[in-house]
Motif scaffolding. Structure first.
Motif, PDB file in Angstrom:
ATOM      1  N   ILE A   1      -9.829   6.470   0.492  1.00 56.24           N
ATOM      2  CA  ILE A   1      -9.709   6.102   1.778  1.00 56.24           C
ATOM      3  C   ILE A   1     -10.024   7.164   2.321  1.00 56.24           C
ATOM      4  O   ILE A   1      -9.436   8.797   2.080  1.00 56.24           O
ATOM      5  CB  ILE A   1      -8.267   5.433   2.602  1.00 56.24           C
ATOM      6  CG1 ILE A   1      -7.481   4.241   2.010  1.00 56.24           C
ATOM      7  CG2 ILE A   1      -8.375   5.077   4.130  1.00 56.24           C
ATOM      8  CD1 ILE A   1      -8.655   3.118   1.858  1.00 56.24           C
TER       9      ILE A   1
ATOM     10  N   ILE B   1     -10.370  -6.146  -2.964  1.00 51.25           N
ATOM     11  CA  ILE B   1     -10.049  -5.364  -1.734  1.00 51.25           C
ATOM     12  C   ILE B   1     -11.261  -3.954  -1.934  1.00 51.25           C
ATOM     13  O   ILE B   1     -10.730  -3.186  -2.980  1.00 51.25           O
ATOM     14  CB  ILE B   1      -8.419  -4.777  -1.719  1.00 51.25           C
ATOM     15  CG1 ILE B   1      -7.780  -3.314  -0.479  1.00 51.25           C
ATOM     16  CG2 ILE B   1      -8.097  -3.817  -3.347  1.00 51.25           C
ATOM     17  CD1 ILE B   1      -6.840  -2.905  -0.391  1.00 51.25           C
ATOM     18  N   GLU B   2     -11.007  -3.136  -0.496  1.00 52.97           N
ATOM     19  CA  GLU B   2     -12.489  -2.426  -1.491  1.00 52.97           C
ATOM     20  C   GLU B   2     -13.118  -1.715  -2.092  1.00 52.97           C
ATOM     21  O   GLU B   2     -13.500  -0.548  -2.879  1.00 52.97           O
ATOM     22  CB  GLU B   2     -11.770  -0.884  -1.332  1.00 52.97           C
ATOM     23  CG  GLU B   2     -10.333  -0.505   0.124  1.00 52.97           C
ATOM     24  CD  GLU B   2     -11.704  -0.479   1.216  1.00 52.97           C
ATOM     25  OE1 GLU B   2     -12.233   0.526   1.130  1.00 52.97           O
ATOM     26  OE2 GLU B   2     -11.329  -0.499   2.628  1.00 52.97           O
TER      27      GLU B   2
ATOM     28  N   ASP C   1      -2.522  -2.787   8.095  1.00 53.29           N
ATOM     29  CA  ASP C   1      -2.416  -1.139   8.873  1.00 53.29           C
ATOM     30  C   ASP C   1      -1.432  -0.470   7.449  1.00 53.29           C
ATOM     31  O   ASP C   1      -0.383  -0.769   6.846  1.00 53.29           O
ATOM     32  CB  ASP C   1      -1.921  -1.337   9.835  1.00 53.29           C
ATOM     33  CG  ASP C   1      -2.407  -1.256  10.854  1.00 53.29           C
ATOM     34  OD1 ASP C   1      -3.556  -2.283  10.693  1.00 53.29           O
ATOM     35  OD2 ASP C   1      -2.249  -1.840  12.007  1.00 53.29           O
TER      36      ASP C   1
ATOM     37  N   LEU D   1       0.693  -0.967  -0.076  1.00 54.57           N
ATOM     38  CA  LEU D   1       0.376  -0.032   0.316  1.00 54.57           C
ATOM     39  C   LEU D   1       1.044   0.859  -0.047  1.00 54.57           C
ATOM     40  O   LEU D   1       1.682   1.603   0.530  1.00 54.57           O
ATOM     41  CB  LEU D   1      -1.016   0.511   1.784  1.00 54.57           C
ATOM     42  CG  LEU D   1      -1.559  -1.411   1.214  1.00 54.57           C
ATOM     43  CD1 LEU D   1      -3.053  -1.396   2.519  1.00 54.57           C
ATOM     44  CD2 LEU D   1      -2.815  -0.686   0.256  1.00 54.57           C
TER      45      LEU D   1
ATOM     46  N   ILE E   1      -5.487  -8.397   7.087  1.00 54.06           N
ATOM     47  CA  ILE E   1      -6.602  -7.102   7.920  1.00 54.06           C
ATOM     48  C   ILE E   1      -4.732  -5.928   7.145  1.00 54.06           C
ATOM     49  O   ILE E   1      -3.748  -6.431   7.920  1.00 54.06           O
ATOM     50  CB  ILE E   1      -7.011  -6.219   8.993  1.00 54.06           C
ATOM     51  CG1 ILE E   1      -8.404  -6.802   9.216  1.00 54.06           C
ATOM     52  CG2 ILE E   1      -6.725  -5.006   9.328  1.00 54.06           C
ATOM     53  CD1 ILE E   1      -8.909  -6.627  10.331  1.00 54.06           C
TER      54      ILE E   1
ATOM     55  N   ARG F   1      -5.017   3.422   9.099  1.00 51.29           N
ATOM     56  CA  ARG F   1      -6.149   3.397   8.717  1.00 51.29           C
ATOM     57  C   ARG F   1      -5.934   1.393   8.428  1.00 51.29           C
ATOM     58  O   ARG F   1      -5.317   0.743   7.786  1.00 51.29           O
ATOM     59  CB  ARG F   1      -6.461   3.210   7.460  1.00 51.29           C
ATOM     60  CG  ARG F   1      -7.924   2.653   6.114  1.00 51.29           C
ATOM     61  CD  ARG F   1      -8.783   2.817   7.399  1.00 51.29           C
ATOM     62  NE  ARG F   1     -10.066   2.116   6.695  1.00 51.29           N
ATOM     63  CZ  ARG F   1     -11.179   2.254   5.484  1.00 51.29           C
ATOM     64  NH1 ARG F   1     -10.626   3.450   4.608  1.00 51.29           N
ATOM     65  NH2 ARG F   1     -11.961   1.479   5.053  1.00 51.29           N
ATOM     66  N   ASN F   2      -7.073   0.820   9.095  1.00 50.20           N
ATOM     67  CA  ASN F   2      -6.994  -0.437   8.306  1.00 50.20           C
ATOM     68  C   ASN F   2      -7.497  -1.029   7.351  1.00 50.20           C
ATOM     69  O   ASN F   2      -9.289  -0.719   7.349  1.00 50.20           O
ATOM     70  CB  ASN F   2      -7.270  -1.648  10.058  1.00 50.20           C
ATOM     71  CG  ASN F   2      -6.961  -1.087  11.296  1.00 50.20           C
ATOM     72  OD1 ASN F   2      -5.708  -0.874  11.327  1.00 50.20           O
ATOM     73  ND2 ASN F   2      -8.451  -0.724  12.242  1.00 50.20           N
ATOM     74  N   ILE F   3      -7.285  -1.788   6.247  1.00 45.84           N
ATOM     75  CA  ILE F   3      -7.756  -1.890   5.660  1.00 45.84           C
ATOM     76  C   ILE F   3      -8.019  -3.578   5.147  1.00 45.84           C
ATOM     77  O   ILE F   3      -7.070  -3.876   5.101  1.00 45.84           O
ATOM     78  CB  ILE F   3      -6.613  -1.711   4.620  1.00 45.84           C
ATOM     79  CG1 ILE F   3      -6.475  -0.552   4.038  1.00 45.84           C
ATOM     80  CG2 ILE F   3      -7.294  -2.024   2.210  1.00 45.84           C
ATOM     81  CD1 ILE F   3      -5.685   0.738   3.128  1.00 45.84           C
TER      82      ILE F   3
ATOM     83  N   ILE G   1      -7.093   3.842  -4.700  1.00 44.03           N
ATOM     84  CA  ILE G   1      -8.040   3.050  -4.052  1.00 44.03           C
ATOM     85  C   ILE G   1      -8.369   5.005  -3.210  1.00 44.03           C
ATOM     86  O   ILE G   1      -7.493   5.144  -2.631  1.00 44.03           O
ATOM     87  CB  ILE G   1      -8.401   1.921  -3.367  1.00 44.03           C
ATOM     88  CG1 ILE G   1      -7.205   2.244  -1.857  1.00 44.03           C
ATOM     89  CG2 ILE G   1      -8.513   0.405  -3.786  1.00 44.03           C
ATOM     90  CD1 ILE G   1      -7.038   0.792  -0.862  1.00 44.03           C
TER      91      ILE G   1
ATOM     92  N   ALA H   1      -2.891   0.626  -3.989  1.00 39.09           N
ATOM     93  CA  ALA H   1      -2.745  -1.019  -3.642  1.00 39.09           C
ATOM     94  C   ALA H   1      -1.752  -2.016  -4.655  1.00 39.09           C
ATOM     95  O   ALA H   1      -2.534  -2.135  -5.881  1.00 39.09           O
ATOM     96  CB  ALA H   1      -3.740  -1.527  -3.321  1.00 39.09           C
TER      97      ALA H   1
END
Length: 734
Positions: free
Chosen positions: A243, A228-229, A272, A199, A270, A257-259, A241, A218
């Motif tokens: 956020i 993802i997302e 970070d 990320l 998850i 942020r936890n993604i 992405i 990403a």
């Protein structure tokens, strides 16, 4: 034969009816697991790292581990070792494994939940009468005999038919099982041992109170697609992405942020990500940018240019900025922390009573040890600082600009241009990055990736497998390098072994011993290979910054070091070597180049292959560390636990005083020149510096030529070092 079969079937059914009338009962336990319904488990996976885990204050052991039958709800997890000293909180869900995975390369945490529920369980304790057993037994006998009769009737017809192989032969079933196991192992490995998902957040600017969104790139570095997302990312591709971030407080902000993302097997992870962004205040309307540093009279000042887009003047600190005008604000700075890439300052901005209340802005300044080294014209040290910094973090645009300036001053113009473009990619709106990129393009410089330095002796035959990053250390058994694996870009340490050492009879034995060791203060051996050259693979040291340069082993340190640093290193040595001795092994060649350093001076002991050095080569550069019994065993006896105690004391003496004990040189001639049966030739630390007197007893009991005077074990030595630490705490010693 047919009549006998029918008769025996009827007899079995009669036996069934007779036994079913006997009212005898018993109990049989079912096959349920020992997991209490409603409870779950915590599994901690750390790849090739050995980390001590405590859950809710109870020591659970060294990773990898699984703690079962934990109550649902929140649990406190403590991680100690391999550079970690951290407290976490994890939720346990009923009938699920809470899997905490730590990537050894990035040291990022992944949290996932894996269901452990199978088919609905039967009652774990079922009452069976003998009646039930009889029914089952009789039915079994009856069906079996009837089936035998039927089989004889149809056997002749089957005998004449063509045999058709089963679509699921035993070999194909095994192939499918093995294939599934491979997939499971790969999924588990990708979640632990390497980074599937990278990320890369971009620096963004948001307005106070508006919708706060930043762009995160990403990159799927794995071998399978991920979700993802709401976006499916094929392997080897990337997507941007959006956020959401909080924008209520103006200033330079950090947000973790936890993604979550889902792999092909349906497992959720998850990741970070640290997001840097700026929230511009709207009343007053302000924006700002970092300009640079000014150094005068050994003092450094950071300059920030702030633009006031309001219709009224503001006071920023003690500087008045008129409407629609820019002003420069100065921030005096102290010497930087050696391990922090940036500092922050709070700026008071007052628009006046008629236009609003005073606001506090957090301003981030890219001030670090590299800047100080540049101002002192220590360019090589500054470059080493930035290289070590970016080996751990992608960094900000301003940090890449700083590295580019160092490279430009060193005449490495192409490498500088690469750093400038990297800065612009991280933050397209960074004024300094845009300025230096424009300048480099005007100068006609070409963009390319910088070359790896200090690794010229890395074997060319390994370049297909690894990319060398840095040279770590060198000793009689071989050379250590930080490398990136070609298959997944994970960082490891490779030690290329000298051919004569690799071929010695004792080498394989020492490697077998090393593989069996797992402790936070023991360097983990990952692999040992003999083709195309002999080399070892271990988990990599993080290093610690000293005087602007990252040091990876005790041999790299500038000595002497502060007393508290000696205490911390001494505690780590004692704990690691105590574990080693309790396993029934000794080290016997504790060279400084084999004691590796992580952040916060957490040490890990390597070099267990050095036992082969002593048997094959004897001693050369590490001779000063040897105990008397290793030089003159006929006079001082055989090696023992106390041999390692002497060597640990010699290391601590070097760190404390900056000199070797007994004034020893690299090459020894005769033992009698150094040992006379007493420690009278040893200069105690207090004679070097009075404030080191607290270490005198420790040094006397480790460096005595007479093994009987030394500590009996590392547990005793550990106790004395802990007492020294308590004394220093009481006297506020440093």
């Amino acid at each position: 034969m047919r009549s006998f079969t029918l008769f025996f079937g009827i007899f079995s059914l009669a036996l069934l009816l007779l036994v079913s009338t006997i009212p005898v009962s018993g109990e049989i336990s079912g096959g349920s697991s020992d997991q209490t319904p409603g409870n779950g488990s915590i599994q901690v996976l750390t790849g090739n790292m050995a980390i001590q885990i405590s859950i809710d204050g109870n020591n659970r052991g060294v990773t990898p581990l699984i703690a079962r039958n934990l109550s649902s709800g929140s649990h406190d997890i403590r991680l100690v070792g391999d550079g970690f000293d951290q407290d976490l909180e994890a939720m346990v869900q009923p009938q699920k494994d809470t899997v905490l995975s730590i990537d050894p390369e990035t040291r990022q945490f992944c949290l996932s939940y894996v269901s452990t529920e199978g088919p609905p369980d039967q009652d774990p304790v079922s009452s069976f009468g003998l009646t039930d057993y009889a029914i089952i037994l009789g039915a079994f006998l009856g069906i079996t005999l009837v089936g035998a009769y039927a089989t004889r009737r149809v056997a002749g017809k089957i005998k004449e038919s063509v045999e058709v192989p089963s679509p699921l032969s035993s070999s194909s079933v095994n192939d499918r099982i093995n294939s599934c196991l491979d997939i499971v192992e790969k999924v588990r490995g990708r979640g632990v041992a390497k980074t599937d998902l990278v990320l890369e957040p971009q620096m963004m600017t948001c307005d106070e109170g508006a919708t706060g969104e930043v762009v995160v790139r990403a990159i799927n570095c794995g071998s399978r697609p991920i979700l993802i997302e709401g976006q499916m990312i094929p392997d080897g591709e990337s997507r941007n992405i959006l956020i959401r971030v909080p924008v209520e407080i103006p200033g330079d902000q950090f947000f973790i942020r936890n993604i979550p993302f889902i792999d092909e097997a349906g497992r959720e992870f998850i990741r970070d990500v640290l997001i840097r962004y700026r929230v511009r205040p709207v009343s007053p309307a302000l924006d700002w940018s970092f300009v640079g540093f000014v150094s005068e009279n050994n003092k450094t000042t950071a300059i920030v240019r702030m633009k006031n887009s309001s219709s009224y003047p503001v006071m920023a600190g003690d500087i008045e900025i008129p409407p629609d005008t820019e002003g420069e604000i100065e921030f005096p700075l102290d010497d930087p922390d050696s391990d922090q890439p940036e500092v922050s300052r709070i700026l008071s901005v007052n628009p006046g009573a008629d236009f609003g209340e005073e606001i506090k802005l957090r301003i981030v300044l890219p001030y670090n040890y590299g800047v100080l080294l540049q101002s002192q014209n220590l360019l090589d040290d500054a470059l080493s600082y930035y290289n070590s910094l970016f080996s751990r973090d992608s960094g900000s645009a301003d940090l890449w600009v700083q590295k580019g300036m160092v490279l430009e001053k060193l005449g490495k113009y192409e490498d500088a241009n690469f750093s400038y473009h990297q800065a612009l990619e991280i933050d397209p709106d960074n004024l300094n990055a845009r300025k230096v990129v424009q300048k480099s393009e005007n100068d006609g410089l070409k963009q390319r990736k910088p070359e790896v330095s200090d690794t010229s002796n890395f074997p060319s035959s390994l370049l297909e497998l690894y990319t060398p990053v840095a040279s770590v250390s060198s000793d009689q058994s071989g050379d250590c390098f930080l490398v990136k694996r070609a298959v997944d870009a994970s960082v490891q340490m490779v030690k290329v072994i000298s051919p004569d050492i690799a071929q010695s009879l004792s080498f394989d034995h020492t490697i077998t011993v090393w593989r069996s060791l797992q402790h936070p203060h023991i360097l983990r051996l990952v692999a040992s290979e003999k083709e195309p050259v002999s080399y070892l693979v271990t988990n990599p040291p993080e290093g610690a910054v000293q005087k602007g340069r990252r040091r990876y082993s005790l041999a790299d340190l500038s000595v002497p070091v502060p007393r508290r640093a000696v205490v911390k290193i001494g505690l780590g040595l004692c704990r690691g070597l105590s574990y080693l001795h309790h396993q029934g092994f000794g080290h016997y060649l504790l060279a400084p180049s084999e004691v590796f350093i992580d952040r916060n001076l957490h040490i890990r002991i390597g070099g267990f292959d050095n036992a082969a050095v002593l048997s094959e080569k004897g001693c050369s550069s590490a001779c000063w560390i040897l105990a008397p019994e290793q030089i003159s065993p006929e006079k001082y006896g055989d090696t023992s636990v106390k041999t390692d105690i002497f060597q640990a004391g010699a290391l601590l003496y070097l760190l404390l005083t900056g000199s070797r004990p007994y004034g020893r040189n690299d090459h020894l001639t005769q033992a009698s020149e150094y040992w006379d049966g007493s420690s009278s030739g040893l200069v105690l630390p207090s004679l070097e510096r009075p404030d080191l007197g607290v270490f005198d007893i420790l040094i006397s009991r480790t460096l005595s030529p007479d093994p009987n005077v030394r500590y009996g074990s590392f547990d005793e030595m550990l106790s004395d070092i802990e007492s020294i630490r308590s004394t220093m705490d009481t006297t506020n010693g440093r």
